[in-house]
Design an enzyme around this catalytic site. Sequence first.
Site, PDB file in Angstrom:
ATOM      1  N   LYS A   2      37.663  37.546  28.328  1.00 32.56           N
ATOM      2  CA  LYS A   2      36.481  36.730  28.497  1.00 32.56           C
ATOM      3  C   LYS A   2      35.728  37.089  29.772  1.00 32.56           C
ATOM      4  O   LYS A   2      34.551  36.770  29.921  1.00 32.56           O
ATOM      5  CB  LYS A   2      36.890  35.240  28.606  1.00 32.56           C
ATOM      6  CG  LYS A   2      37.707  34.742  27.473  1.00 32.56           C
ATOM      7  CD  LYS A   2      38.211  33.319  27.768  1.00 32.56           C
ATOM      8  CE  LYS A   2      39.316  32.952  26.809  1.00 32.56           C
ATOM      9  NZ  LYS A   2      39.996  31.706  27.235  1.00 32.56           N
ATOM     10  N   GLY A   3      36.413  37.744  30.693  1.00 31.94           N
ATOM     11  CA  GLY A   3      35.886  37.910  32.056  1.00 31.94           C
ATOM     12  C   GLY A   3      34.497  38.505  32.185  1.00 31.94           C
ATOM     13  O   GLY A   3      33.769  38.169  33.116  1.00 31.94           O
ATOM     14  N   LYS A  57      39.251  47.254  42.357  1.00 34.95           N
ATOM     15  CA  LYS A  57      40.230  47.171  43.455  1.00 34.95           C
ATOM     16  C   LYS A  57      40.882  48.539  43.586  1.00 34.95           C
ATOM     17  O   LYS A  57      41.978  48.771  43.089  1.00 34.95           O
ATOM     18  CB  LYS A  57      41.315  46.138  43.118  1.00 34.95           C
ATOM     19  CG  LYS A  57      40.841  44.715  43.019  1.00 34.95           C
ATOM     20  CD  LYS A  57      42.039  43.793  42.820  1.00 34.95           C
ATOM     21  CE  LYS A  57      41.591  42.423  42.368  1.00 34.95           C
ATOM     22  NZ  LYS A  57      42.729  41.542  42.033  1.00 34.95           N
ATOM     23  N   GLU A 101      33.099  45.742  31.906  1.00 35.71           N
ATOM     24  CA  GLU A 101      34.300  45.034  32.343  1.00 35.71           C
ATOM     25  C   GLU A 101      34.022  44.334  33.671  1.00 35.71           C
ATOM     26  O   GLU A 101      33.239  44.813  34.488  1.00 35.71           O
ATOM     27  CB  GLU A 101      35.440  46.067  32.469  1.00 35.71           C
ATOM     28  CG  GLU A 101      36.746  45.560  33.005  1.00 35.71           C
ATOM     29  CD  GLU A 101      37.442  44.525  32.139  1.00 35.71           C
ATOM     30  OE1 GLU A 101      36.806  43.493  31.832  1.00 35.71           O
ATOM     31  OE2 GLU A 101      38.628  44.714  31.817  1.00 35.71           O
ATOM     32  N   ASP A 132      41.736  46.480  38.126  1.00 33.06           N
ATOM     33  CA  ASP A 132      42.794  46.216  39.103  1.00 33.06           C
ATOM     34  C   ASP A 132      43.764  47.405  39.064  1.00 33.06           C
ATOM     35  O   ASP A 132      43.529  48.418  39.701  1.00 33.06           O
ATOM     36  CB  ASP A 132      43.456  44.887  38.723  1.00 33.06           C
ATOM     37  CG  ASP A 132      44.562  44.469  39.686  1.00 33.06           C
ATOM     38  OD1 ASP A 132      44.716  45.097  40.741  1.00 33.06           O
ATOM     39  OD2 ASP A 132      45.286  43.508  39.380  1.00 33.06           O
ATOM     40  N   VAL A 189      40.332  37.470  42.964  1.00 39.09           N
ATOM     41  CA  VAL A 189      38.989  36.896  43.025  1.00 39.09           C
ATOM     42  C   VAL A 189      38.683  36.064  41.780  1.00 39.09           C
ATOM     43  O   VAL A 189      39.255  36.282  40.710  1.00 39.09           O
ATOM     44  CB  VAL A 189      37.913  37.994  43.174  1.00 39.09           C
ATOM     45  CG1 VAL A 189      38.061  38.718  44.496  1.00 39.09           C
ATOM     46  CG2 VAL A 189      37.945  38.971  42.012  1.00 39.09           C
ATOM     47  N   ARG A 248      35.393  30.257  36.166  1.00 37.11           N
ATOM     48  CA  ARG A 248      34.554  31.304  35.561  1.00 37.11           C
ATOM     49  C   ARG A 248      33.067  31.022  35.786  1.00 37.11           C
ATOM     50  O   ARG A 248      32.252  31.940  35.807  1.00 37.11           O
ATOM     51  CB  ARG A 248      34.808  31.397  34.054  1.00 37.11           C
ATOM     52  CG  ARG A 248      36.180  31.941  33.683  1.00 37.11           C
ATOM     53  CD  ARG A 248      36.213  32.275  32.194  1.00 37.11           C
ATOM     54  NE  ARG A 248      37.561  32.473  31.680  1.00 37.11           N
ATOM     55  CZ  ARG A 248      38.240  33.623  31.738  1.00 37.11           C
ATOM     56  NH1 ARG A 248      37.693  34.669  32.316  1.00 37.11           N
ATOM     57  NH2 ARG A 248      39.462  33.723  31.244  1.00 37.11           N
TER      58      ARG A 248
END
Length: 177
Positions: free
Chosen positions: A43-44, A131, A99, A103, A153, A165
């Site tokens: 969902k990000g 990151k 995206e 990470d 974060v 969110r």
Amino acid sequence: MAEPEIEGTLFTEEQVKVQVSELARRISEDYEDGQPLLVGILKGAFVFLADLARAMEIPVEFDFMALSSYGSMTKTSGVVRILKDLDTDITGRNVLIVEDLIDTGLTLNYLLRNIEARGPKSVEICALLNKRAANKVEIPIKYEGFSIPDVFVVGYGMDYAERYRNLPYIAGLKKQP
Ligand code: IMP
Ligand code: MG
């Protein structure tokens, strides 16, 4: 601050907006002739994708994928399961994966191979945050918003246990005891 788990702002709403506009400008230039299919990773990426696409000046199409990686709430294992696949046949298409954050890179590494196997004309990645120090595999990110340190974060689509969110800015999360 009203949210006890939030440490402080990493990027303000204005800083994010400026960077998203710049990414949209570059993408619009690069895909002038090739109507890309924007693939948002749920969902990000939903907030980023919505802003990015509206800042673009070319015709685009949308599709979405939802992935789950086995692991704890804040760490990826690299074993990825597709919860929702594309609706679109991407053979011969210019695919742009959108995206929120990279990470370890393990999720995208899997996804990239999966998408490439379907015979698209091109595949590129647009990630708002990276990151870099936490990357375990090298991911070719053509469009990168910000490189950030290895901190957790939230905001602008990104969550901690499904919360935060909807924050319009990007913030660091306080270390959990
Ligand atoms: P990776 O496979 O380790 O690159 O993990 C990528 C996904 O994990 C991101 O798309 C996010 O959904 C989630 N993730 C990793 N770090 C964070 C974070 O700091 N905040 C929120 N989500 C994160
Ligand atoms: Mg994600």
